[in-house]
Design a protein around this motif. Structure first.
Motif, PDB file in Angstrom:
ATOM      1  N   THR A 123     115.983  84.806  86.797  1.00 30.88           N
ATOM      2  CA  THR A 123     116.122  86.004  85.960  1.00 30.88           C
ATOM      3  C   THR A 123     114.871  86.876  86.088  1.00 30.88           C
ATOM      4  O   THR A 123     114.958  88.084  86.318  1.00 30.88           O
ATOM      5  N   HIS A 124     113.702  86.231  85.950  1.00 33.67           N
ATOM      6  CA  HIS A 124     112.451  86.990  86.082  1.00 33.67           C
ATOM      7  C   HIS A 124     112.253  87.489  87.511  1.00 33.67           C
ATOM      8  O   HIS A 124     111.814  88.626  87.725  1.00 33.67           O
ATOM      9  N   PHE A 125     112.610  86.630  88.478  1.00 36.74           N
ATOM     10  CA  PHE A 125     112.407  87.008  89.881  1.00 36.74           C
ATOM     11  C   PHE A 125     113.201  88.284  90.227  1.00 36.74           C
ATOM     12  O   PHE A 125     112.650  89.246  90.757  1.00 36.74           O
ATOM     13  N   PHE A 126     114.497  88.267  89.896  1.00 39.94           N
ATOM     14  CA  PHE A 126     115.317  89.439  90.242  1.00 39.94           C
ATOM     15  C   PHE A 126     114.955  90.650  89.382  1.00 39.94           C
ATOM     16  O   PHE A 126     115.030  91.795  89.838  1.00 39.94           O
ATOM     17  N   GLY A 127     114.541  90.373  88.130  1.00 40.48           N
ATOM     18  CA  GLY A 127     114.129  91.489  87.266  1.00 40.48           C
ATOM     19  C   GLY A 127     112.918  92.192  87.832  1.00 40.48           C
ATOM     20  O   GLY A 127     112.876  93.432  87.913  1.00 40.48           O
ATOM     21  N   ILE A 128     111.906  91.396  88.231  1.00 43.19           N
ATOM     22  CA  ILE A 128     110.685  91.997  88.788  1.00 43.19           C
ATOM     23  C   ILE A 128     110.974  92.638  90.137  1.00 43.19           C
ATOM     24  O   ILE A 128     110.464  93.709  90.457  1.00 43.19           O
ATOM     25  N   LYS A 129     111.877  92.008  90.915  1.00 39.66           N
ATOM     26  CA  LYS A 129     112.197  92.525  92.247  1.00 39.66           C
ATOM     27  C   LYS A 129     112.873  93.892  92.173  1.00 39.66           C
ATOM     28  O   LYS A 129     112.596  94.765  92.984  1.00 39.66           O
ATOM     29  N   HIS A 139     110.016  95.596  79.093  1.00 37.78           N
ATOM     30  CA  HIS A 139     111.197  95.518  78.227  1.00 37.78           C
ATOM     31  C   HIS A 139     111.007  94.484  77.122  1.00 37.78           C
ATOM     32  O   HIS A 139     111.759  94.453  76.154  1.00 37.78           O
ATOM     33  N   TYR A 140     109.980  93.643  77.283  1.00 38.98           N
ATOM     34  CA  TYR A 140     109.723  92.659  76.222  1.00 38.98           C
ATOM     35  C   TYR A 140     109.137  93.308  74.975  1.00 38.98           C
ATOM     36  O   TYR A 140     109.247  92.764  73.874  1.00 38.98           O
ATOM     37  N   VAL A 141     108.489  94.447  75.160  1.00 34.65           N
ATOM     38  CA  VAL A 141     107.830  95.085  74.010  1.00 34.65           C
ATOM     39  C   VAL A 141     108.581  96.322  73.552  1.00 34.65           C
ATOM     40  O   VAL A 141     108.024  97.170  72.844  1.00 34.65           O
ATOM     41  N   LYS A 142     109.781  96.444  74.031  1.00 42.54           N
ATOM     42  CA  LYS A 142     110.576  97.581  73.599  1.00 42.54           C
ATOM     43  C   LYS A 142     111.634  97.115  72.624  1.00 42.54           C
ATOM     44  O   LYS A 142     112.222  96.049  72.828  1.00 42.54           O
ATOM     45  N   PRO A 143     111.921  97.858  71.661  1.00 42.66           N
ATOM     46  CA  PRO A 143     111.307  99.157  71.286  1.00 42.66           C
ATOM     47  C   PRO A 143     109.970  99.005  70.560  1.00 42.66           C
ATOM     48  O   PRO A 143     109.328  99.995  70.282  1.00 42.66           O
ATOM     49  N   SER A 144     109.550  97.713  70.279  1.00 48.14           N
ATOM     50  CA  SER A 144     108.289  97.561  69.546  1.00 48.14           C
ATOM     51  C   SER A 144     107.630  96.264  69.957  1.00 48.14           C
ATOM     52  O   SER A 144     108.289  95.325  70.413  1.00 48.14           O
ATOM     53  N   TRP A 145     106.334  96.208  69.843  1.00 47.14           N
ATOM     54  CA  TRP A 145     105.583  94.986  70.152  1.00 47.14           C
ATOM     55  C   TRP A 145     106.008  93.845  69.243  1.00 47.14           C
ATOM     56  O   TRP A 145     105.880  92.675  69.600  1.00 47.14           O
ATOM     57  N   VAL A 146     106.485  94.213  68.123  1.00 48.75           N
ATOM     58  CA  VAL A 146     106.885  93.191  67.152  1.00 48.75           C
ATOM     59  C   VAL A 146     107.969  92.293  67.712  1.00 48.75           C
ATOM     60  O   VAL A 146     108.067  91.108  67.378  1.00 48.75           O
ATOM     61  N   LEU A 147     108.770  92.858  68.615  1.00 46.42           N
ATOM     62  CA  LEU A 147     109.909  92.109  69.141  1.00 46.42           C
ATOM     63  C   LEU A 147     109.518  91.132  70.252  1.00 46.42           C
ATOM     64  O   LEU A 147     110.344  90.343  70.683  1.00 46.42           O
ATOM     65  N   LEU A 148     108.253  91.185  70.706  1.00 44.24           N
ATOM     66  CA  LEU A 148     107.832  90.324  71.822  1.00 44.24           C
ATOM     67  C   LEU A 148     108.061  88.833  71.542  1.00 44.24           C
ATOM     68  O   LEU A 148     108.677  88.142  72.347  1.00 44.24           O
ATOM     69  N   PRO A 149     107.599  88.314  70.406  1.00 42.70           N
ATOM     70  CA  PRO A 149     107.841  86.876  70.168  1.00 42.70           C
ATOM     71  C   PRO A 149     109.324  86.532  70.062  1.00 42.70           C
ATOM     72  O   PRO A 149     109.752  85.467  70.526  1.00 42.70           O
ATOM     73  N   PHE A 150     110.076  87.465  69.542  1.00 43.93           N
ATOM     74  CA  PHE A 150     111.506  87.181  69.428  1.00 43.93           C
ATOM     75  C   PHE A 150     112.156  87.108  70.806  1.00 43.93           C
ATOM     76  O   PHE A 150     113.009  86.270  71.059  1.00 43.93           O
ATOM     77  N   HIS A 151     111.722  88.012  71.696  1.00 43.36           N
ATOM     78  CA  HIS A 151     112.213  87.973  73.070  1.00 43.36           C
ATOM     79  C   HIS A 151     111.871  86.648  73.723  1.00 43.36           C
ATOM     80  O   HIS A 151     112.726  86.013  74.360  1.00 43.36           O
ATOM     81  N   VAL A 213     124.627  86.463  83.870  1.00 43.32           N
ATOM     82  CA  VAL A 213     124.426  87.418  82.774  1.00 43.32           C
ATOM     83  C   VAL A 213     122.929  87.584  82.483  1.00 43.32           C
ATOM     84  O   VAL A 213     122.439  88.704  82.263  1.00 43.32           O
ATOM     85  N   PHE A 214     122.192  86.478  82.527  1.00 42.38           N
ATOM     86  CA  PHE A 214     120.744  86.572  82.296  1.00 42.38           C
ATOM     87  C   PHE A 214     120.080  87.399  83.386  1.00 42.38           C
ATOM     88  O   PHE A 214     119.228  88.242  83.118  1.00 42.38           O
ATOM     89  N   ILE A 215     120.513  87.150  84.643  1.00 41.01           N
ATOM     90  CA  ILE A 215     119.932  87.907  85.758  1.00 41.01           C
ATOM     91  C   ILE A 215     120.291  89.390  85.612  1.00 41.01           C
ATOM     92  O   ILE A 215     119.442  90.261  85.819  1.00 41.01           O
ATOM     93  N   ALA A 216     121.531  89.646  85.245  1.00 42.99           N
ATOM     94  CA  ALA A 216     121.951  91.029  85.059  1.00 42.99           C
ATOM     95  C   ALA A 216     121.130  91.683  83.953  1.00 42.99           C
ATOM     96  O   ALA A 216     120.735  92.854  84.060  1.00 42.99           O
ATOM     97  N   GLY A 217     120.840  90.916  82.875  1.00 43.49           N
ATOM     98  CA  GLY A 217     120.006  91.444  81.804  1.00 43.49           C
ATOM     99  C   GLY A 217     118.609  91.770  82.286  1.00 43.49           C
ATOM    100  O   GLY A 217     117.989  92.738  81.817  1.00 43.49           O
ATOM    101  N   GLY A 218     118.114  90.981  83.227  1.00 44.85           N
ATOM    102  CA  GLY A 218     116.783  91.253  83.772  1.00 44.85           C
ATOM    103  C   GLY A 218     116.790  92.430  84.729  1.00 44.85           C
ATOM    104  O   GLY A 218     115.821  93.189  84.807  1.00 44.85           O
ATOM    105  N   ILE A 219     117.883  92.595  85.447  1.00 45.66           N
ATOM    106  CA  ILE A 219     117.942  93.670  86.448  1.00 45.66           C
ATOM    107  C   ILE A 219     118.202  95.022  85.797  1.00 45.66           C
ATOM    108  O   ILE A 219     117.528  96.011  86.093  1.00 45.66           O
ATOM    109  N   GLN A 220     119.139  95.066  84.896  1.00 44.32           N
ATOM    110  CA  GLN A 220     119.515  96.347  84.301  1.00 44.32           C
ATOM    111  C   GLN A 220     118.483  96.782  83.286  1.00 44.32           C
ATOM    112  O   GLN A 220     118.051  95.980  82.446  1.00 44.32           O
TER     113      GLN A 220
END
Lengths: 223, 270
Positions: A123-129, A139-151, A213-220
């Motif tokens: 997921t991370h590989f294709f997302g970064i690619k 995308h981990y800090v969007k829309p807010s930094w607060v959401l980072l731990p939840f992500h 689906v996870f990979i798609a979430g990372g790509i899109q």
């Protein structure tokens, strides 16, 4: 009654490396898959394909169609090898326990955890690619930094859920078969074996689809 | 259930190894086969589309051709109908003309036939009337009537004599000598004396011509006489009068004189 062993069973030790029965079975499965694919490759035909070729083409076309549905804007062959390999390896591994003397590799939490970690990594590989490191990490800090731990928690838990779901289903199937076989003996476990086949194929499909689906979430970008 | 690092690591490695194996043995060749097959299908589809297009074009061309043929056929039919109508009209006109001509011809024929029939009827009527008159006059004729006619002949003596004289002056059959014998046909006997007396009367008018007479009995004259002088005949008989009357009827003459002057005619006419 066959003893129910849920911990890895060491088979041989090569120095510090312990080869468990799970790994050995996986190698055997890999060898079989490799042989089948090698045989199929040697007999590939354009106009009059063999039944084996037709089956392999059907599997790959099914994967391709599923990838196209989930990722319509991406070359499907970018992720088909990963998803296809997951399907084939997990599907065959799920059914390996039906052969006497073999242990279902996916009934070992280490195997399912390995596959889950691979899914997570892909997921991370294709997302970064596709989006770049910055774009992907952002995308981990969007829309807010607060959401980072939840992500992070969500990704960790879904990965663990992948591993535990597959492990639990396969282990339960093996345990059920072992219990029924111990109680009723011949022929009675057959329906349970058939059920185990269905469950094994479904679990392989679910694992592959969720990974996709996870990979798609990372790509899109807006995923 | 416990975590085993080596199992975990080896399974990860196994997956990655299998991934690369399958890439070479399965994904790449099958992808190529699928792409080739799709390309083949696409080409076949394109060929089929091209063939379909050709077929559609041929169909359109055929439809156009059929339409033009239908139009030409309709035009030909219309032209043929017009020509047939024209021909029919011409034939009707010709037929009408022929019929009119035929009718006219038949009418003319009918008129001619009618005229001929009328003439036949007329001739028959004239003949019948003449026959009837002859029969009637034969029944009532008598010597007295004959003598009365003979006496009237003296009044015509001058004219007869002039006729005889004219015969000698201009006639085509001039006798070589100044003499002429008259053939006197008579219904009743005249008598030598009476005949001599009449000849003397004539002789006095034309003294230069020596006249003689030959009496010929002819009952068909009914009454009266007929004198032939050269090529001329002077008919003073009732039969001659009846014949003259019939001739007048035939020629449409209205002047009929039964007891009038003498009928004079050439001998050729008789």
């Amino acid at each position: 009654m066959r003893p129910l062993v849920i911990s890895p069973e060491p088979l041989i030790r090569l120095g510090p490396v312990i080869i468990t029965k799970t790994v050995a079975t996986t190698w055997l499965i890999m060898a079989v898959i490799t042989l089948v694919c090698w045989f199929a490759k040697r007999h590939l035909a354009l106009k009059k394909p063999s039944r084996l070729q037709e089956a392999l083409e059907a599997v790959l076309e099914a994967v391709e169609n599923m990838v196209k549905d989930v990722l319509p804007d991406v070359d499907p062959w970018l992720v088909i090898p990963v998803i296809g390999t997951l399907w084939i390896l997990i599907g065959v591994s799920n059914l390996a326990g039906l052969i006497p003397g073999l242990k279902t590799p996916t009934a070992d939490i280490n195997t399912t955890f390995a596959f889950a970690v691979l899914s997570y990594s892909m997921t991370h590989f294709f997302g970064i690619k596709t989006r770049g490191l910055k774009g992907y990490v952002s995308h981990y800090v969007k829309p807010s930094w607060v959401l980072l731990p939840f992500h992070l928690i969500a990704e960790t838990t879904r990965t663990m859920a992948l591993a535990v779901r597959l492990f639990g289903n396969m282990l339960s199937g093996e345990m059920t078969a072992a219990i029924v076989l111990g109680i009723a003996g011949l022929l009675v476990p057959v329906p349970f074996a058939l059920l185990h086949i269905i469950i094994g194929l479904i679990q392989a499909y679910i694992f592959g689809v969720l990974t996709l689906v996870f990979i798609a979430g990372g790509i899109q970008k807006e995923a | 259930m416990r975590f085993d690092f080596w199992t975990f690591s080896l399974q990860v490695i196994n997956f990655v190894v299998l991934l690369f194996i399958l890439k070479g043995l399965l994904y790449k060749p099958v992808k190529e086969i699928l792409e080739k097959r799709r390309e083949l299908s696409r080409k076949m589809l394109e060929e089929a589309e091209a063939v379909k297009g050709d077929a559609l074009r041929m169909k359109e061309a055929r439809e156009k051709e059929m339409k033009s043929i239908q139009d030409a056929k309709a035009q030909l039919i219309e032209k043929a109908a017009q020509e047939a109508e024209e021909k029919k009209r011409e034939l009707l006109i010709d037929a009408q003309k022929n019929a009119d001509a035929l009718i006219e011809k038949e009418r003319a024929l009918f008129a001619a036939e009618k005229k001929r029939a009328e003439e036949e009827i007329e001739d028959t009527a004239v003949c019948t009337a003449a026959t009837f008159a002859s029969s009637l006059l034969k029944d009532i004729s008598s010597l007295e009537l004959h003598k009365s006619i003979w006496q009237n002949l003296y009044r015509e003596a001058d004219e007869i004599a002039k006729g005889i004289s004219g015969t000698f002056s201009h006639g085509p059959s001039v006798p070589p000598t100044n003499a002429m014998e008259l053939a006197v046909r008579t219904a009743w006997p005249i008598g030598r004396t009476e005949l001599q007396k009449f000849m003397e009367t004539l002789q006095r008018v034309v003294p230069g011509i020596r006249l003689s007479a030959m009496e010929i009995a002819d009952k068909d004259l009914i009454a009266g006489v007929s004198i032939k002088a050269g090529d001329k005949v002077y008919d003073f008989s009732l039969a001659g009068q009846i014949e003259a009357f019939a001739s007048n009827l035939r020629s449409g003459r209205e002047k009929i004189k039964i007891s009038g002057g003498p009928g004079q005619k050439n001998a050729d006419d008789q």
